[in-house]
Design an enzyme around this catalytic site. Structure first.
Site, PDB file in Angstrom:
ATOM      1  CB  THR A 154      40.724  40.571  44.563  1.00 36.71           C
ATOM      2  OG1 THR A 154      41.353  41.598  45.323  1.00 36.71           O
ATOM      3  CG2 THR A 154      41.167  39.244  45.153  1.00 36.71           C
ATOM      4  CE1 TYR A 195      38.138  38.437  48.690  1.00 36.72           C
ATOM      5  CE2 TYR A 195      39.804  40.161  48.678  1.00 36.72           C
ATOM      6  CZ  TYR A 195      38.653  39.603  48.160  1.00 36.72           C
ATOM      7  OH  TYR A 195      38.024  40.203  47.102  1.00 36.72           O
TER       8      TYR A 195
HETATM    9  N1  NAD Z   1      34.109  45.542  46.321  1.00 35.30           N
HETATM   10  C1  NAD Z   1      35.386  45.546  45.911  1.00 35.30           C
HETATM   11  O1  NAD Z   1      36.069  46.586  45.915  1.00 35.30           O
HETATM   12  C2  NAD Z   1      36.007  44.272  45.382  1.00 35.30           C
HETATM   13  C3  NAD Z   1      37.368  44.291  44.993  1.00 35.30           C
HETATM   14  C4  NAD Z   1      37.930  43.119  44.496  1.00 35.30           C
HETATM   15  C5  NAD Z   1      37.163  41.969  44.361  1.00 35.30           C
HETATM   16  N2  NAD Z   1      35.860  41.970  44.760  1.00 35.30           N
HETATM   17  C6  NAD Z   1      35.079  40.724  44.608  1.00 35.30           C
HETATM   18  O2  NAD Z   1      33.845  41.032  43.967  1.00 35.30           O
HETATM   19  C7  NAD Z   1      32.825  40.143  44.428  1.00 35.30           C
HETATM   20  C8  NAD Z   1      31.609  40.938  44.869  1.00 35.30           C
HETATM   21  O3  NAD Z   1      31.982  41.838  45.905  1.00 35.30           O
HETATM   22  P1  NAD Z   1      30.888  42.781  46.606  1.00 35.30           P
HETATM   23  O4  NAD Z   1      31.619  43.953  47.127  1.00 35.30           O
HETATM   24  O5  NAD Z   1      29.743  42.953  45.691  1.00 35.30           O
HETATM   25  O6  NAD Z   1      30.460  41.844  47.832  1.00 35.30           O
HETATM   26  P2  NAD Z   1      29.021  41.657  48.508  1.00 35.30           P
HETATM   27  O7  NAD Z   1      29.290  41.098  49.867  1.00 35.30           O
HETATM   28  O8  NAD Z   1      28.211  42.893  48.411  1.00 35.30           O
HETATM   29  O9  NAD Z   1      28.348  40.545  47.593  1.00 35.30           O
HETATM   30  C9  NAD Z   1      28.648  39.174  47.689  1.00 35.30           C
HETATM   31  C10 NAD Z   1      27.337  38.412  47.545  1.00 35.30           C
HETATM   32  O10 NAD Z   1      27.621  36.994  47.548  1.00 35.30           O
HETATM   33  C11 NAD Z   1      26.640  36.341  48.365  1.00 35.30           C
HETATM   34  N3  NAD Z   1      27.270  35.093  48.855  1.00 35.30           N
HETATM   35  C12 NAD Z   1      28.384  34.963  49.603  1.00 35.30           C
HETATM   36  N4  NAD Z   1      28.645  33.655  49.841  1.00 35.30           N
HETATM   37  C13 NAD Z   1      27.666  32.944  49.214  1.00 35.30           C
HETATM   38  C14 NAD Z   1      27.388  31.548  49.086  1.00 35.30           C
HETATM   39  N5  NAD Z   1      28.133  30.615  49.677  1.00 35.30           N
HETATM   40  N6  NAD Z   1      26.310  31.187  48.355  1.00 35.30           N
HETATM   41  C15 NAD Z   1      25.515  32.102  47.755  1.00 35.30           C
HETATM   42  N7  NAD Z   1      25.731  33.432  47.848  1.00 35.30           N
HETATM   43  C16 NAD Z   1      26.786  33.848  48.579  1.00 35.30           C
HETATM   44  C17 NAD Z   1      26.307  37.340  49.448  1.00 35.30           C
HETATM   45  O11 NAD Z   1      25.050  37.113  50.065  1.00 35.30           O
HETATM   46  C18 NAD Z   1      26.337  38.667  48.676  1.00 35.30           C
HETATM   47  O12 NAD Z   1      25.072  38.991  48.125  1.00 35.30           O
HETATM   48  C19 NAD Z   1      33.456  39.299  45.532  1.00 35.30           C
HETATM   49  O13 NAD Z   1      33.833  38.069  44.968  1.00 35.30           O
HETATM   50  C20 NAD Z   1      34.682  40.097  45.929  1.00 35.30           C
HETATM   51  O14 NAD Z   1      35.697  39.265  46.414  1.00 35.30           O
HETATM   52  C21 NAD Z   1      35.274  43.090  45.271  1.00 35.30           C
END
Ligand code: NAD
Length: 328
Positions: free
Chosen positions: A118, A142
């Site tokens: 990120t 984070y």
């Molecule tokens: N959405 C954004 O704008 C953004 C920006 C930068 C980085 N990210 C990164 O992208 C990734 C996905 O983000 P997102 O928005 O899809 O989030 P999200 O919360 O929709 O998806 C995360 C998924 O991981 C699963 N999860 C979490 N902890 C877990 C564990 N211990 N074991 C198994 N499953 C687990 C959750 O159930 C969920 O389905 C993350 O790593 C986030 O940090 C997202």
């Protein structure tokens, strides 16, 4: 038989879109997810293996069953505010969970690893365009947890030859244009879904946090990238690794920033509806402007983020919003 890829977090927003892109590219995406923030009905493009990153035995079972060519690791907790109030939750799930996963991948002989990092790892560096060489000084737990995972990957790459691509995302937005999957976080903290909720009366007026920033209209500026462009980069990253091109870090953004007011104006044009909003105080930890230098992904991976314009991102999010999936 298609090659399997373990997709951790495949039941979440970005992971479910990645599964669709992997399936279209001829891979078998295997979702590994504990459903802590994800949704089982978002797993549509390959098998679902329920499990937790912290459960090494369960991970070993899944690696043995599918013999994947790669891991795409999306699973994490990702709310900045929560990470400041409860850092242990982030270090435990994100860092210890990722370490457990990385060790399982190495033990299973899985050679390739793609990781969701990120722009929060860069911290508060106002008014500069951030490229991959920018110093990483996260200002929240984070971002610190994600930087630690980057370090683990670098160490495991050096020690065991685990090839990895690290993607540092800017603000991910939009949804599948066919609305098979989309963004649904509970609670939601992202601007565009909050705005669409306010438009459709599903929540109170949108709050603009801070109108006195040093920007042309006083509101924060962010770089938005369409989730489908983002996951396309992941497929290119996977191919990069399979071709043996080595470990690499790439930013994923567009190099263009939009203020909160500009996003509101675009959404009015796309939805033909006014956005009810109120102006609030600045939120601690928010930077004035976060914009990506993404030349590396474009030139080296051949990435073409051609859907990452606000009208398409808001339009695709609006289409998903209107399917009613949102009302779960
Ligand atoms: N959405 C954004 O704008 C953004 C920006 C930068 C980085 N990210 C990164 O992208 C990734 C996905 O983000 P997102 O928005 O899809 O989030 P999200 O919360 O929709 O998806 C995360 C998924 O991981 C699963 N999860 C979490 N902890 C877990 C564990 N211990 N074991 C198994 N499953 C687990 C959750 O159930 C969920 O389905 C993350 O790593 C986030 O940090 C997202």
């Amino acid at each position: 038989m298609s090659k399997s890829v373990i997709v951790t977090g495949g039941a979440g927003y970005i992971g479910s879109h990645a599964c669709k892109a992997l399936r279209a590219a001829g891979y078998e995406p295997v979702t590994f997810d504990n459903l802590s923030t994800g949704w089982e009905d978002a797993v549509k493009f390959g098998p679902f293996e329920k499990g937790d990153l912290l459960d090494r035995a369960r991970l070993d079972e899944v690696f043995a069953k599918y013999q994947p060519v790669a891991v795409m690791h999306f699973a994490a907790f990702s709310q900045v505010g929560e990470s400041m109030k409860d850092p242990g939750k982030y270090w435990h799930n994100n860092v210890i969970g990722s370490l457990t996963l990385i060790e399982a991948a190495v033990a299973a002989g899985c050679p390739n690893f793609v990781f969701s990092s990120t722009c929060a790892t860069y911290g508060d560096q106002d008014n500069v365009v951030l490229d991959e060489a920018s110093v990483q000084l996260p200002i929240n737990s984070y971002g610190a947890s994600k930087r630690a995972i980057e370090d683990i990957l670098e160490n495991f790459g050096a020690a065991y030859g685990l090839n990895h691509v690290i993607f540092r995302y800017f603000n991910v937005a939009g949804g599948d244009p066919e609305a098979e999957v989309g963004e649904f976080h509970q609670p939601e903290t992202h601007l565009i879904p909050l705005m669409l909720d306010a438009i459709s009366g599903k929540r109170d007026a949108l709050t603009i946090f801070g109108t006195d920033y040093d920007t042309p209209d006083g509101t924060c500026i962010r770089d938005y990238v369409h989730v489908c462009d983002l996951v396309d980069a992941h497929v290119l990253g996977l191919k990069w690794l399979e071709e043996g091109r080595g470990s690499r870090v790439f930013n994923l953004g567009t190099g263009k920033g939009f203020s909160v007011r500009e996003v509101i104006d675009h959404s009015r044009a796309v939805t033909n509806k006014d956005v009810p909003y109120v102006e609030g105080d600045r939120r601690p930890g928010d930077c004035t402007k976060l914009v990506s230098g993404s030349e590396r992904a474009i030139h080296e991976l051949g990435w073409t983020p051609d859907r990452s314009n606000l009208a398409q991102m808001i339009g695709d999010a609006w289409k998903w919003h209107q399917t009613g999936h949102y009302d779960k």
